[in-house]
Every structure is written in C-alpha cells, then in structure tokens.
Write an enzyme that holds these catalytic residues in place. Structure first.
Site, PDB file in Angstrom:
ATOM      1  N   GLY A 207       0.810  -1.199   0.000  1.00 23.06           N
ATOM      2  CA  GLY A 207       0.000   0.000   0.000  1.00 23.06           C
ATOM      3  C   GLY A 207       0.845   1.250   0.000  1.00 23.06           C
ATOM      4  O   GLY A 207       1.907   1.312  -0.618  1.00 23.06           O
ATOM      5  N   ILE A 208       0.381   2.232   0.749  1.00 21.79           N
ATOM      6  CA  ILE A 208       1.035   3.530   0.810  1.00 21.79           C
ATOM      7  C   ILE A 208       1.510   3.779   2.240  1.00 21.79           C
ATOM      8  O   ILE A 208       0.913   3.293   3.189  1.00 21.79           O
ATOM      9  CB  ILE A 208       0.045   4.629   0.360  1.00 21.79           C
ATOM     10  CG1 ILE A 208       0.751   5.975   0.188  1.00 21.79           C
ATOM     11  CG2 ILE A 208      -1.125   4.750   1.325  1.00 21.79           C
ATOM     12  CD1 ILE A 208      -0.140   7.017  -0.465  1.00 21.79           C
ATOM     13  N   GLY A 209       2.613   4.498   2.381  1.00 21.36           N
ATOM     14  CA  GLY A 209       3.074   4.850   3.719  1.00 21.36           C
ATOM     15  C   GLY A 209       4.492   4.415   3.992  1.00 21.36           C
ATOM     16  O   GLY A 209       5.185   3.841   3.136  1.00 21.36           O
ATOM     17  N   ALA A 210       4.923   4.673   5.223  1.00 19.13           N
ATOM     18  CA  ALA A 210       6.308   4.431   5.595  1.00 19.13           C
ATOM     19  C   ALA A 210       6.655   2.948   5.610  1.00 19.13           C
ATOM     20  O   ALA A 210       7.766   2.564   5.226  1.00 19.13           O
ATOM     21  CB  ALA A 210       6.586   5.047   6.964  1.00 19.13           C
ATOM     22  N   ILE A 211       5.734   2.100   6.058  1.00 22.43           N
ATOM     23  CA  ILE A 211       6.054   0.667   6.147  1.00 22.43           C
ATOM     24  C   ILE A 211       6.210   0.042   4.761  1.00 22.43           C
ATOM     25  O   ILE A 211       7.219  -0.640   4.507  1.00 22.43           O
ATOM     26  CB  ILE A 211       5.018  -0.078   7.014  1.00 22.43           C
ATOM     27  CG1 ILE A 211       5.182   0.340   8.485  1.00 22.43           C
ATOM     28  CG2 ILE A 211       5.176  -1.591   6.870  1.00 22.43           C
ATOM     29  CD1 ILE A 211       4.145  -0.245   9.416  1.00 22.43           C
ATOM     30  N   GLU A 230      -3.067  -3.183  -5.727  1.00 21.04           N
ATOM     31  CA  GLU A 230      -4.118  -2.209  -6.025  1.00 21.04           C
ATOM     32  C   GLU A 230      -3.536  -0.832  -6.252  1.00 21.04           C
ATOM     33  O   GLU A 230      -4.131  -0.002  -6.922  1.00 21.04           O
ATOM     34  CB  GLU A 230      -5.154  -2.167  -4.906  1.00 21.04           C
ATOM     35  CG  GLU A 230      -4.625  -1.667  -3.580  1.00 21.04           C
ATOM     36  CD  GLU A 230      -5.529  -2.022  -2.422  1.00 21.04           C
ATOM     37  OE1 GLU A 230      -6.320  -2.963  -2.546  1.00 21.04           O
ATOM     38  OE2 GLU A 230      -5.440  -1.340  -1.391  1.00 21.04           O
ATOM     39  N   GLY A 328      -8.716  -2.766   0.050  1.00 23.48           N
ATOM     40  CA  GLY A 328      -8.435  -4.073  -0.545  1.00 23.48           C
ATOM     41  C   GLY A 328      -7.777  -5.050   0.400  1.00 23.48           C
ATOM     42  O   GLY A 328      -7.318  -6.109  -0.032  1.00 23.48           O
TER      43      GLY A 328
END
Length: 428
Positions: A207-211, A230, A328
């Site tokens: 997905g999106i973000g730091a992790i 996705e 998702g």
C-alpha cells in the site's frame, strides 16, 4: 466526445443526481471547482468516490444541502465531514465497488466526472493513473464528462473510446503530487522483518506509507520480484529501474507490473507514460481473490490500526470513529492465503500516540470494526518481530503477539490475557 466549455460541462448535472468523481491523482479538480462555483442552483447531489487528492470543496459546511458526499474509502480531505455527520461512508471491499455501479446495483450513477488523456491515433483515451473503479463508472453512468488533460500519463491495460465520453473540457495541467512519509527506525525494522519472509520470485502487493516504503527499501538484494497490487507509489521506482522487480517469474501477467491506481510525484508519472511494462487494470480484476490466488508466492502486505490478542485486525476505524475504509485488505489477505507459497501479512508499529498506547491490545476499543477476522489473519509483524498465527490456538496467539508487542506493554498484556483466560486457566 464533444468538446464544450466548463459551463456546458457542469450544466449536465441536475439536483438529486448521483455523481461519481474520479479519485486519487486523477481527481478532476477543474470540473469539481466548476460544479461548486457555477452551479449554486444544485440541491441534493450525492458525490460518490474513493479517496481523492487535493481539496474537496463539496464537503465544506456551507455546501450542506447542495452536496452530500458518500465515501467508498475515507481520505483526509473528507474525514472531518464524515465525523461531523455531513457526509456518509459506505463500507465495501474494493473488489466489489464496480458492482455498485452496474445495472441493478445499489448505486446507479447519473453522471461521472473523470480525467483522461487526449485520444490516441485509434481514438482511444487512457484513464491514466487511476483505473480502479473509474472504468466501471465511465461504463455505467448515464452521462460521462471528461477532463482531457495533456499532462495525464498514458497507461496500458485499459482504454475508453470517444463514444464512451459524452462531453469533455480540455486542460493542460500537472497532476497533483503526493508527499509520502519517509521510513523511520520503527518502519525500517518492520521492513527488514517483512523482507526476510519474502523469497526471490515472489509477487508483491503493498500500500502507501512508511512501512511499504521500508519493505521496498529492504528488497534491493532480491531477484525477479513481481508486482500485482491495487496501488503503488514512487517508492517502487528504484526496484523497477534496477530490475529487482521485473515480473519474470510471475505466474500470470509475466513481465508486467499490474496495479489499479498510482499516486506519487512527477518522476513517477513520467515513468508510467507509455510504459508497456506497467498495466493499470480495474479493481474487480486486481483485487479479485481468484486472480490474486493464481499468483504463486503472492505476498500481501497490509497495515492496521490495532490487533487484539486473538488476532482480530482493526483497519478502518478508531473505536466508533471511521478513519479510512476496508479497501483491498481482505481481498489480498484472502487471495494470498490461497496462493501457493503465499504470505498474507499485517504489518504495524507496536505503539501509537508517541509510544503511549499499545497497538497490540487485549481487546478492541468499543465500537472498533474488524476488517480482517481472526480466522483470516496469518502473519503479524511489528518492529519487534514476525509471528504466524495461522493454525494457532488463542493461547498460542496471545503469547506470540505479546512477544512482538512493545516491551513496555508486555507485562500488562500478559496480565490482561490471564484475566481473559487466553493463557489457560482464567486468572482471578
């Protein structure tokens, strides 16, 4: 497709209509601003979309009565309106959103505002950086109004004919860019643990973000990775350019990076333009559990707000306050679980609120919604390690999750687990 003025384009809207707005970095802000500024006669228009980038003027308090937003995923620009009851939230799996708009579905569309590329030599327009549920909206809305942008990247895997678009305005403007959080020490540690689980030749969803960015940063030594996801951001670019991500061993769509939408910066948008190695497809394909499961070694990396000691995953709300959406996560967790050699992963920092609150908790805050059930959960990863809960008893799960909780909270979690009877005989 008929080229018209902005006034003519927004004149197609009527009071009481249901309007779909293209999301992500494809948000058609010229059409939105025109609707808000030029159509002060409108009343009761329902504005439906996933998250959008940039301002959402139709959710301003003074717009109440004129427009009401229905969020299929809650972004920061509409969160306050939903909290205050001026907008709505419809929980739905990302894979099922296109069916909402289809004939007989619960959300038939009167008008769709989309953003596309100019037509190519075959008279086909691309939805650019956001195909997701926009393709279904454009297919089923009674009237389709397009913002034709010369700076929209042309992406493969889909297209619209000129006959699919009723009215269009022409613009030449850069897409909105997103700034993404750089991984800190916690995210970097989580990324290392996740990367350690991933084999060469695996196919990734992130997905999106730091992790997710930290996971990608930790994969530079891997080989022949694929992507079926996705969405992705510019954090994937180094792996694409170095050839670490090449899709060579993907079971389906070999050699292709497949996604439903993309958010990022101008560098990423330039990389996407006319790049045949990137295919953007609708979410009823990318998030179809059967399609996901058809990939061998499918690795689904998803985040959470909290996980209780039985393995229940909260991802869309903080107590009764809705924060994001189902998205998702369940589609990919279930698809990866069915994949040969697949890894369904929930990755989260061990604490929140500056280290004062444990995200691994004895039980859920009242009103919290479970997105991934305890029956669906497999791997849970924090900065303190990774544990696979699949096939484990409640007693085993509680012990394993306490092991990867922050050390400052482990004693309290152990005490609470004992009182709840999770560690054997219930403590008095």
């Amino acid at each position: 497709m008929r080229i018209v003025t902005l006034d003519e384009a927004v004149a197609t809207l009527k009071s009481g209509d249901r309007l779909y707005v293209h999301g992500g970095s494809a948000t058609p802000h010229v059409l939105i601003d025109g609707m808000v500024v030029l159509r002060d006669d409108l009343r009761g228009v329902e504005v439906v979309h996933m998250h959008t980038n940039g301002p959402a003027p139709y959710v301003a308090p003074e717009m109440e009565g004129r427009f009401r937003h229905n969020a299929l995923f809650i972004g920061p620009n509409v969160r306050r309106a939903i909290e205050e009851g001026r907008a709505d939230y419809t929980p739905v799996f990302l894979s099922e959103i296109p069916s909402l708009f289809a004939p007989g579905g619960p959300l038939p569309l009167d008008v769709a505002f989309i953003q596309v590329t100019p037509p190519d030599e075959h008279g086909r327009c691309s939805l650019g950086v956001s195909v997701d549920c926009a393709l279904a909206a454009a297919s089923h809305a009674k009237t389709v109004v397009a913002q034709v942008n010369r700076q929209m990247p042309r992406t493969s895997g889909h297209s619209l004919s000129l006959d699919d678009i009723d009215l269009a305005i022409e613009i030449d403007e850069p897409l909105p860019e997103s700034e993404h959080e750089a991984p800190g020490p916690e995210a970097t540690a989580i990324g290392g643990h996740v990367a350690g689980l991933i084999e060469d030749g695996a196919t990734l969803q992130m997905g999106i973000g730091a992790i997710p960015a930290a996971v990608l940063n930790a994969l530079t030594g891997h080989r022949d990775l694929g992507v079926h996801t996705e969405m992705f951001t510019e954090a994937l670019l180094p792996l694409l350019r170095s050839g670490v991500v090449n899709g060579a061993r993907k079971t389906i769509n070999a050699g292709k990076t497949v996604s439903a939408f993309v958010v990022g910066n101008r560098e990423l948008y330039g990389y996407l333009d006319r790049n045949e190695r990137i295919a953007l497809r609708p979410v009823d394909y990318t998030n179809n559990v059967d399609v996901i499961a058809a990939h061998d070694r499918m690795v689904a990396i998803n985040s959470a707000l909290s996980v209780d000691l039985t393995g229940q995953v909260v991802a869309d709300s903080i107590g009764p306050r809705f924060y994001s959406g189902i998205g998702g996560q369940v589609d990919f967790i279930r698809g990866a679980a069915r994949s040969r050699g697949g890894l369904p992963i929930i990755a989260l920092p061990s604490t929140a609120k500056g280290g004062t609150l444990s995200r691994i908790c004895p039980d859920l805050i009242s009103g919290s919604g479970v997105v991934t059930t305890r029956g669906d959960v497999h791997w849970v990863v924090t900065e303190f390690g990774a544990r696979n809960l699949f096939g484990k008893t409640i007693r085993e799960r509680a012990s394993m999750l306490i092991e990867i909780a922050h050390p400052a909270f482990r004693e309290g979690l152990h005490e609470s687990a004992g009182k709840l009877g999770y560690l054997g005989r219930r403590a008095n």
